[in-house]
Motif scaffolding. Structure first.
Motif, PDB file in Angstrom:
ATOM      1  N   UNK A  78     103.176 -28.665  31.514  1.00 33.20           N
ATOM      2  CA  UNK A  78     102.144 -29.704  31.540  1.00 33.20           C
ATOM      3  C   UNK A  78     102.806 -31.046  31.833  1.00 33.20           C
ATOM      4  N   UNK A  79     102.160 -31.847  32.664  1.00 35.07           N
ATOM      5  CA  UNK A  79     102.716 -33.140  33.038  1.00 35.07           C
ATOM      6  C   UNK A  79     101.644 -34.217  32.894  1.00 35.07           C
ATOM      7  N   UNK A  80     102.108 -35.430  32.658  1.00 32.53           N
ATOM      8  CA  UNK A  80     101.208 -36.572  32.573  1.00 32.53           C
ATOM      9  C   UNK A  80     100.908 -37.061  33.976  1.00 32.53           C
ATOM     10  N   UNK A  81      99.652 -37.350  34.277  1.00 30.04           N
ATOM     11  CA  UNK A  81      99.307 -37.854  35.603  1.00 30.04           C
ATOM     12  C   UNK A  81      98.729 -39.262  35.555  1.00 30.04           C
ATOM     13  N   UNK A  82      98.118 -39.661  34.453  1.00 28.47           N
ATOM     14  CA  UNK A  82      97.521 -40.993  34.397  1.00 28.47           C
ATOM     15  C   UNK A  82      97.391 -41.440  32.951  1.00 28.47           C
ATOM     16  N   UNK A  83      97.459 -42.726  32.753  1.00 26.51           N
ATOM     17  CA  UNK A  83      97.368 -43.302  31.412  1.00 26.51           C
ATOM     18  C   UNK A  83      96.622 -44.628  31.502  1.00 26.51           C
ATOM     19  N   UNK A  84      95.817 -44.909  30.487  1.00 30.69           N
ATOM     20  CA  UNK A  84      95.110 -46.177  30.447  1.00 30.69           C
ATOM     21  C   UNK A  84      95.332 -46.812  29.085  1.00 30.69           C
ATOM     22  N   UNK A  85      95.669 -48.085  29.107  1.00 33.49           N
ATOM     23  CA  UNK A  85      95.948 -48.814  27.880  1.00 33.49           C
ATOM     24  C   UNK A  85      97.173 -49.676  28.044  1.00 33.49           C
ATOM     25  N   UNK A  86      97.267 -50.719  27.243  1.00 35.43           N
ATOM     26  CA  UNK A  86      98.365 -51.665  27.395  1.00 35.43           C
ATOM     27  C   UNK A  86      99.712 -51.071  27.022  1.00 35.43           C
ATOM     28  N   UNK A  87      99.718 -49.990  26.273  1.00 34.29           N
ATOM     29  CA  UNK A  87     100.963 -49.385  25.840  1.00 34.29           C
ATOM     30  C   UNK A  87     101.485 -48.290  26.744  1.00 34.29           C
ATOM     31  N   UNK A  88     100.827 -48.058  27.868  1.00 34.34           N
ATOM     32  CA  UNK A  88     101.269 -47.006  28.777  1.00 34.34           C
ATOM     33  C   UNK A  88     102.603 -47.376  29.405  1.00 34.34           C
ATOM     34  N   UNK A  89     103.516 -46.435  29.424  1.00 32.27           N
ATOM     35  CA  UNK A  89     104.795 -46.676  30.087  1.00 32.27           C
ATOM     36  C   UNK A  89     104.590 -46.820  31.578  1.00 32.27           C
ATOM     37  N   UNK A 127      92.201 -29.814  24.283  1.00 27.53           N
ATOM     38  CA  UNK A 127      90.943 -29.176  24.579  1.00 27.53           C
ATOM     39  C   UNK A 127      91.156 -27.970  25.477  1.00 27.53           C
ATOM     40  N   UNK A 128      90.052 -27.443  25.985  1.00 32.09           N
ATOM     41  CA  UNK A 128      90.132 -26.273  26.859  1.00 32.09           C
ATOM     42  C   UNK A 128      90.612 -26.632  28.256  1.00 32.09           C
ATOM     43  N   UNK A 129      90.486 -27.900  28.610  1.00 30.86           N
ATOM     44  CA  UNK A 129      90.848 -28.302  29.952  1.00 30.86           C
ATOM     45  C   UNK A 129      89.750 -27.975  30.949  1.00 30.86           C
ATOM     46  N   UNK A 130      89.913 -28.483  32.161  1.00 37.08           N
ATOM     47  CA  UNK A 130      88.970 -28.182  33.230  1.00 37.08           C
ATOM     48  C   UNK A 130      89.762 -27.829  34.478  1.00 37.08           C
ATOM     49  N   UNK A 131      89.411 -26.730  35.097  1.00 29.91           N
ATOM     50  CA  UNK A 131      90.162 -26.194  36.225  1.00 29.91           C
ATOM     51  C   UNK A 131      89.798 -26.923  37.515  1.00 29.91           C
ATOM     52  N   UNK A 132      90.815 -27.344  38.228  1.00 34.43           N
ATOM     53  CA  UNK A 132      90.643 -27.943  39.553  1.00 34.43           C
ATOM     54  C   UNK A 132      91.385 -27.072  40.560  1.00 34.43           C
ATOM     55  N   UNK A 133      90.679 -26.626  41.566  1.00 36.69           N
ATOM     56  CA  UNK A 133      91.281 -25.829  42.629  1.00 36.69           C
ATOM     57  C   UNK A 133      91.035 -26.520  43.951  1.00 36.69           C
ATOM     58  N   UNK A 140      92.322 -35.207  47.627  1.00 35.01           N
ATOM     59  CA  UNK A 140      92.956 -34.109  46.895  1.00 35.01           C
ATOM     60  C   UNK A 140      93.780 -33.218  47.805  1.00 35.01           C
ATOM     61  N   UNK A 141      94.869 -32.718  47.256  1.00 35.19           N
ATOM     62  CA  UNK A 141      95.793 -31.855  47.983  1.00 35.19           C
ATOM     63  C   UNK A 141      95.897 -30.510  47.263  1.00 35.19           C
ATOM     64  N   UNK A 142      96.297 -29.470  47.972  1.00 35.41           N
ATOM     65  CA  UNK A 142      96.459 -28.167  47.309  1.00 35.41           C
ATOM     66  C   UNK A 142      97.389 -28.231  46.100  1.00 35.41           C
ATOM     67  N   UNK A 143      98.388 -29.094  46.154  1.00 43.43           N
ATOM     68  CA  UNK A 143      99.320 -29.206  45.029  1.00 43.43           C
ATOM     69  C   UNK A 143      98.706 -29.886  43.808  1.00 43.43           C
ATOM     70  N   UNK A 144      97.489 -30.392  43.928  1.00 48.76           N
ATOM     71  CA  UNK A 144      96.783 -30.936  42.765  1.00 48.76           C
ATOM     72  C   UNK A 144      96.086 -29.834  41.961  1.00 48.76           C
ATOM     73  N   UNK A 145      96.112 -28.622  42.479  1.00 54.12           N
ATOM     74  CA  UNK A 145      95.499 -27.497  41.777  1.00 54.12           C
ATOM     75  C   UNK A 145      96.163 -27.297  40.416  1.00 54.12           C
ATOM     76  N   UNK A 146      95.355 -27.320  39.362  1.00 62.92           N
ATOM     77  CA  UNK A 146      95.878 -27.224  38.002  1.00 62.92           C
ATOM     78  C   UNK A 146      94.711 -27.249  37.021  1.00 62.92           C
TER      79      UNK A 146
END
Length: 114
Positions: free
Chosen positions: A45-56, A105-111, A85-91
């Protein structure tokens, strides 16, 4: 207890767009950093986006300029607008605090496929 539910995933062609939604209960999204994460088959699992003043950092290099994270404090929801969107965004995409400390959570599938 914090509960998180993601929605909005689906099958989309390369170059298309999707908007993911994250509903949070038990914690205010206004008062903390929130992030979107993804896990592709066979990968960590990887981080893709963050919102907030404390985000690195707000966006992973792989999605910068294509994805946009936002939040609606009144609805206590977090969104991820995904364009070009690109095929490599599938996750499977997940929402959590940043860094993550609530149950996933359960997550949501993107293909992304033609």
């Amino acid at each position: 207890q914090v509960q998180i539910a993601e929605s909005g995933g689906g099958l989309v062609q390369p170059g298309g767009s999707l908007k993911l939604s994250c509903t949070v209960s038990g914690s205010s999204v206004r008062l903390t950093e929130m992030g979107w994460y993804r896990q592709a088959p066979g990968k960590q699992r990887e981080s893709v986006a963050c919102i907030g003043t404390g985000c690195f950092t707000n966006y992973a290099d792989s999605v910068a300029g294509r994805f946009a994270i936002s939040r609606d404090n009144a609805k206590n929801m977090v969104y991820l607008q995904m364009n070009s969107l690109k095929p490599e965004d599938t996750a499977v995409y997940y929402c959590n605090h940043w860094p993550p400390y609530s149950n996933w959570g359960q997550g949501t599938q993107v293909i992304v496929s033609s």
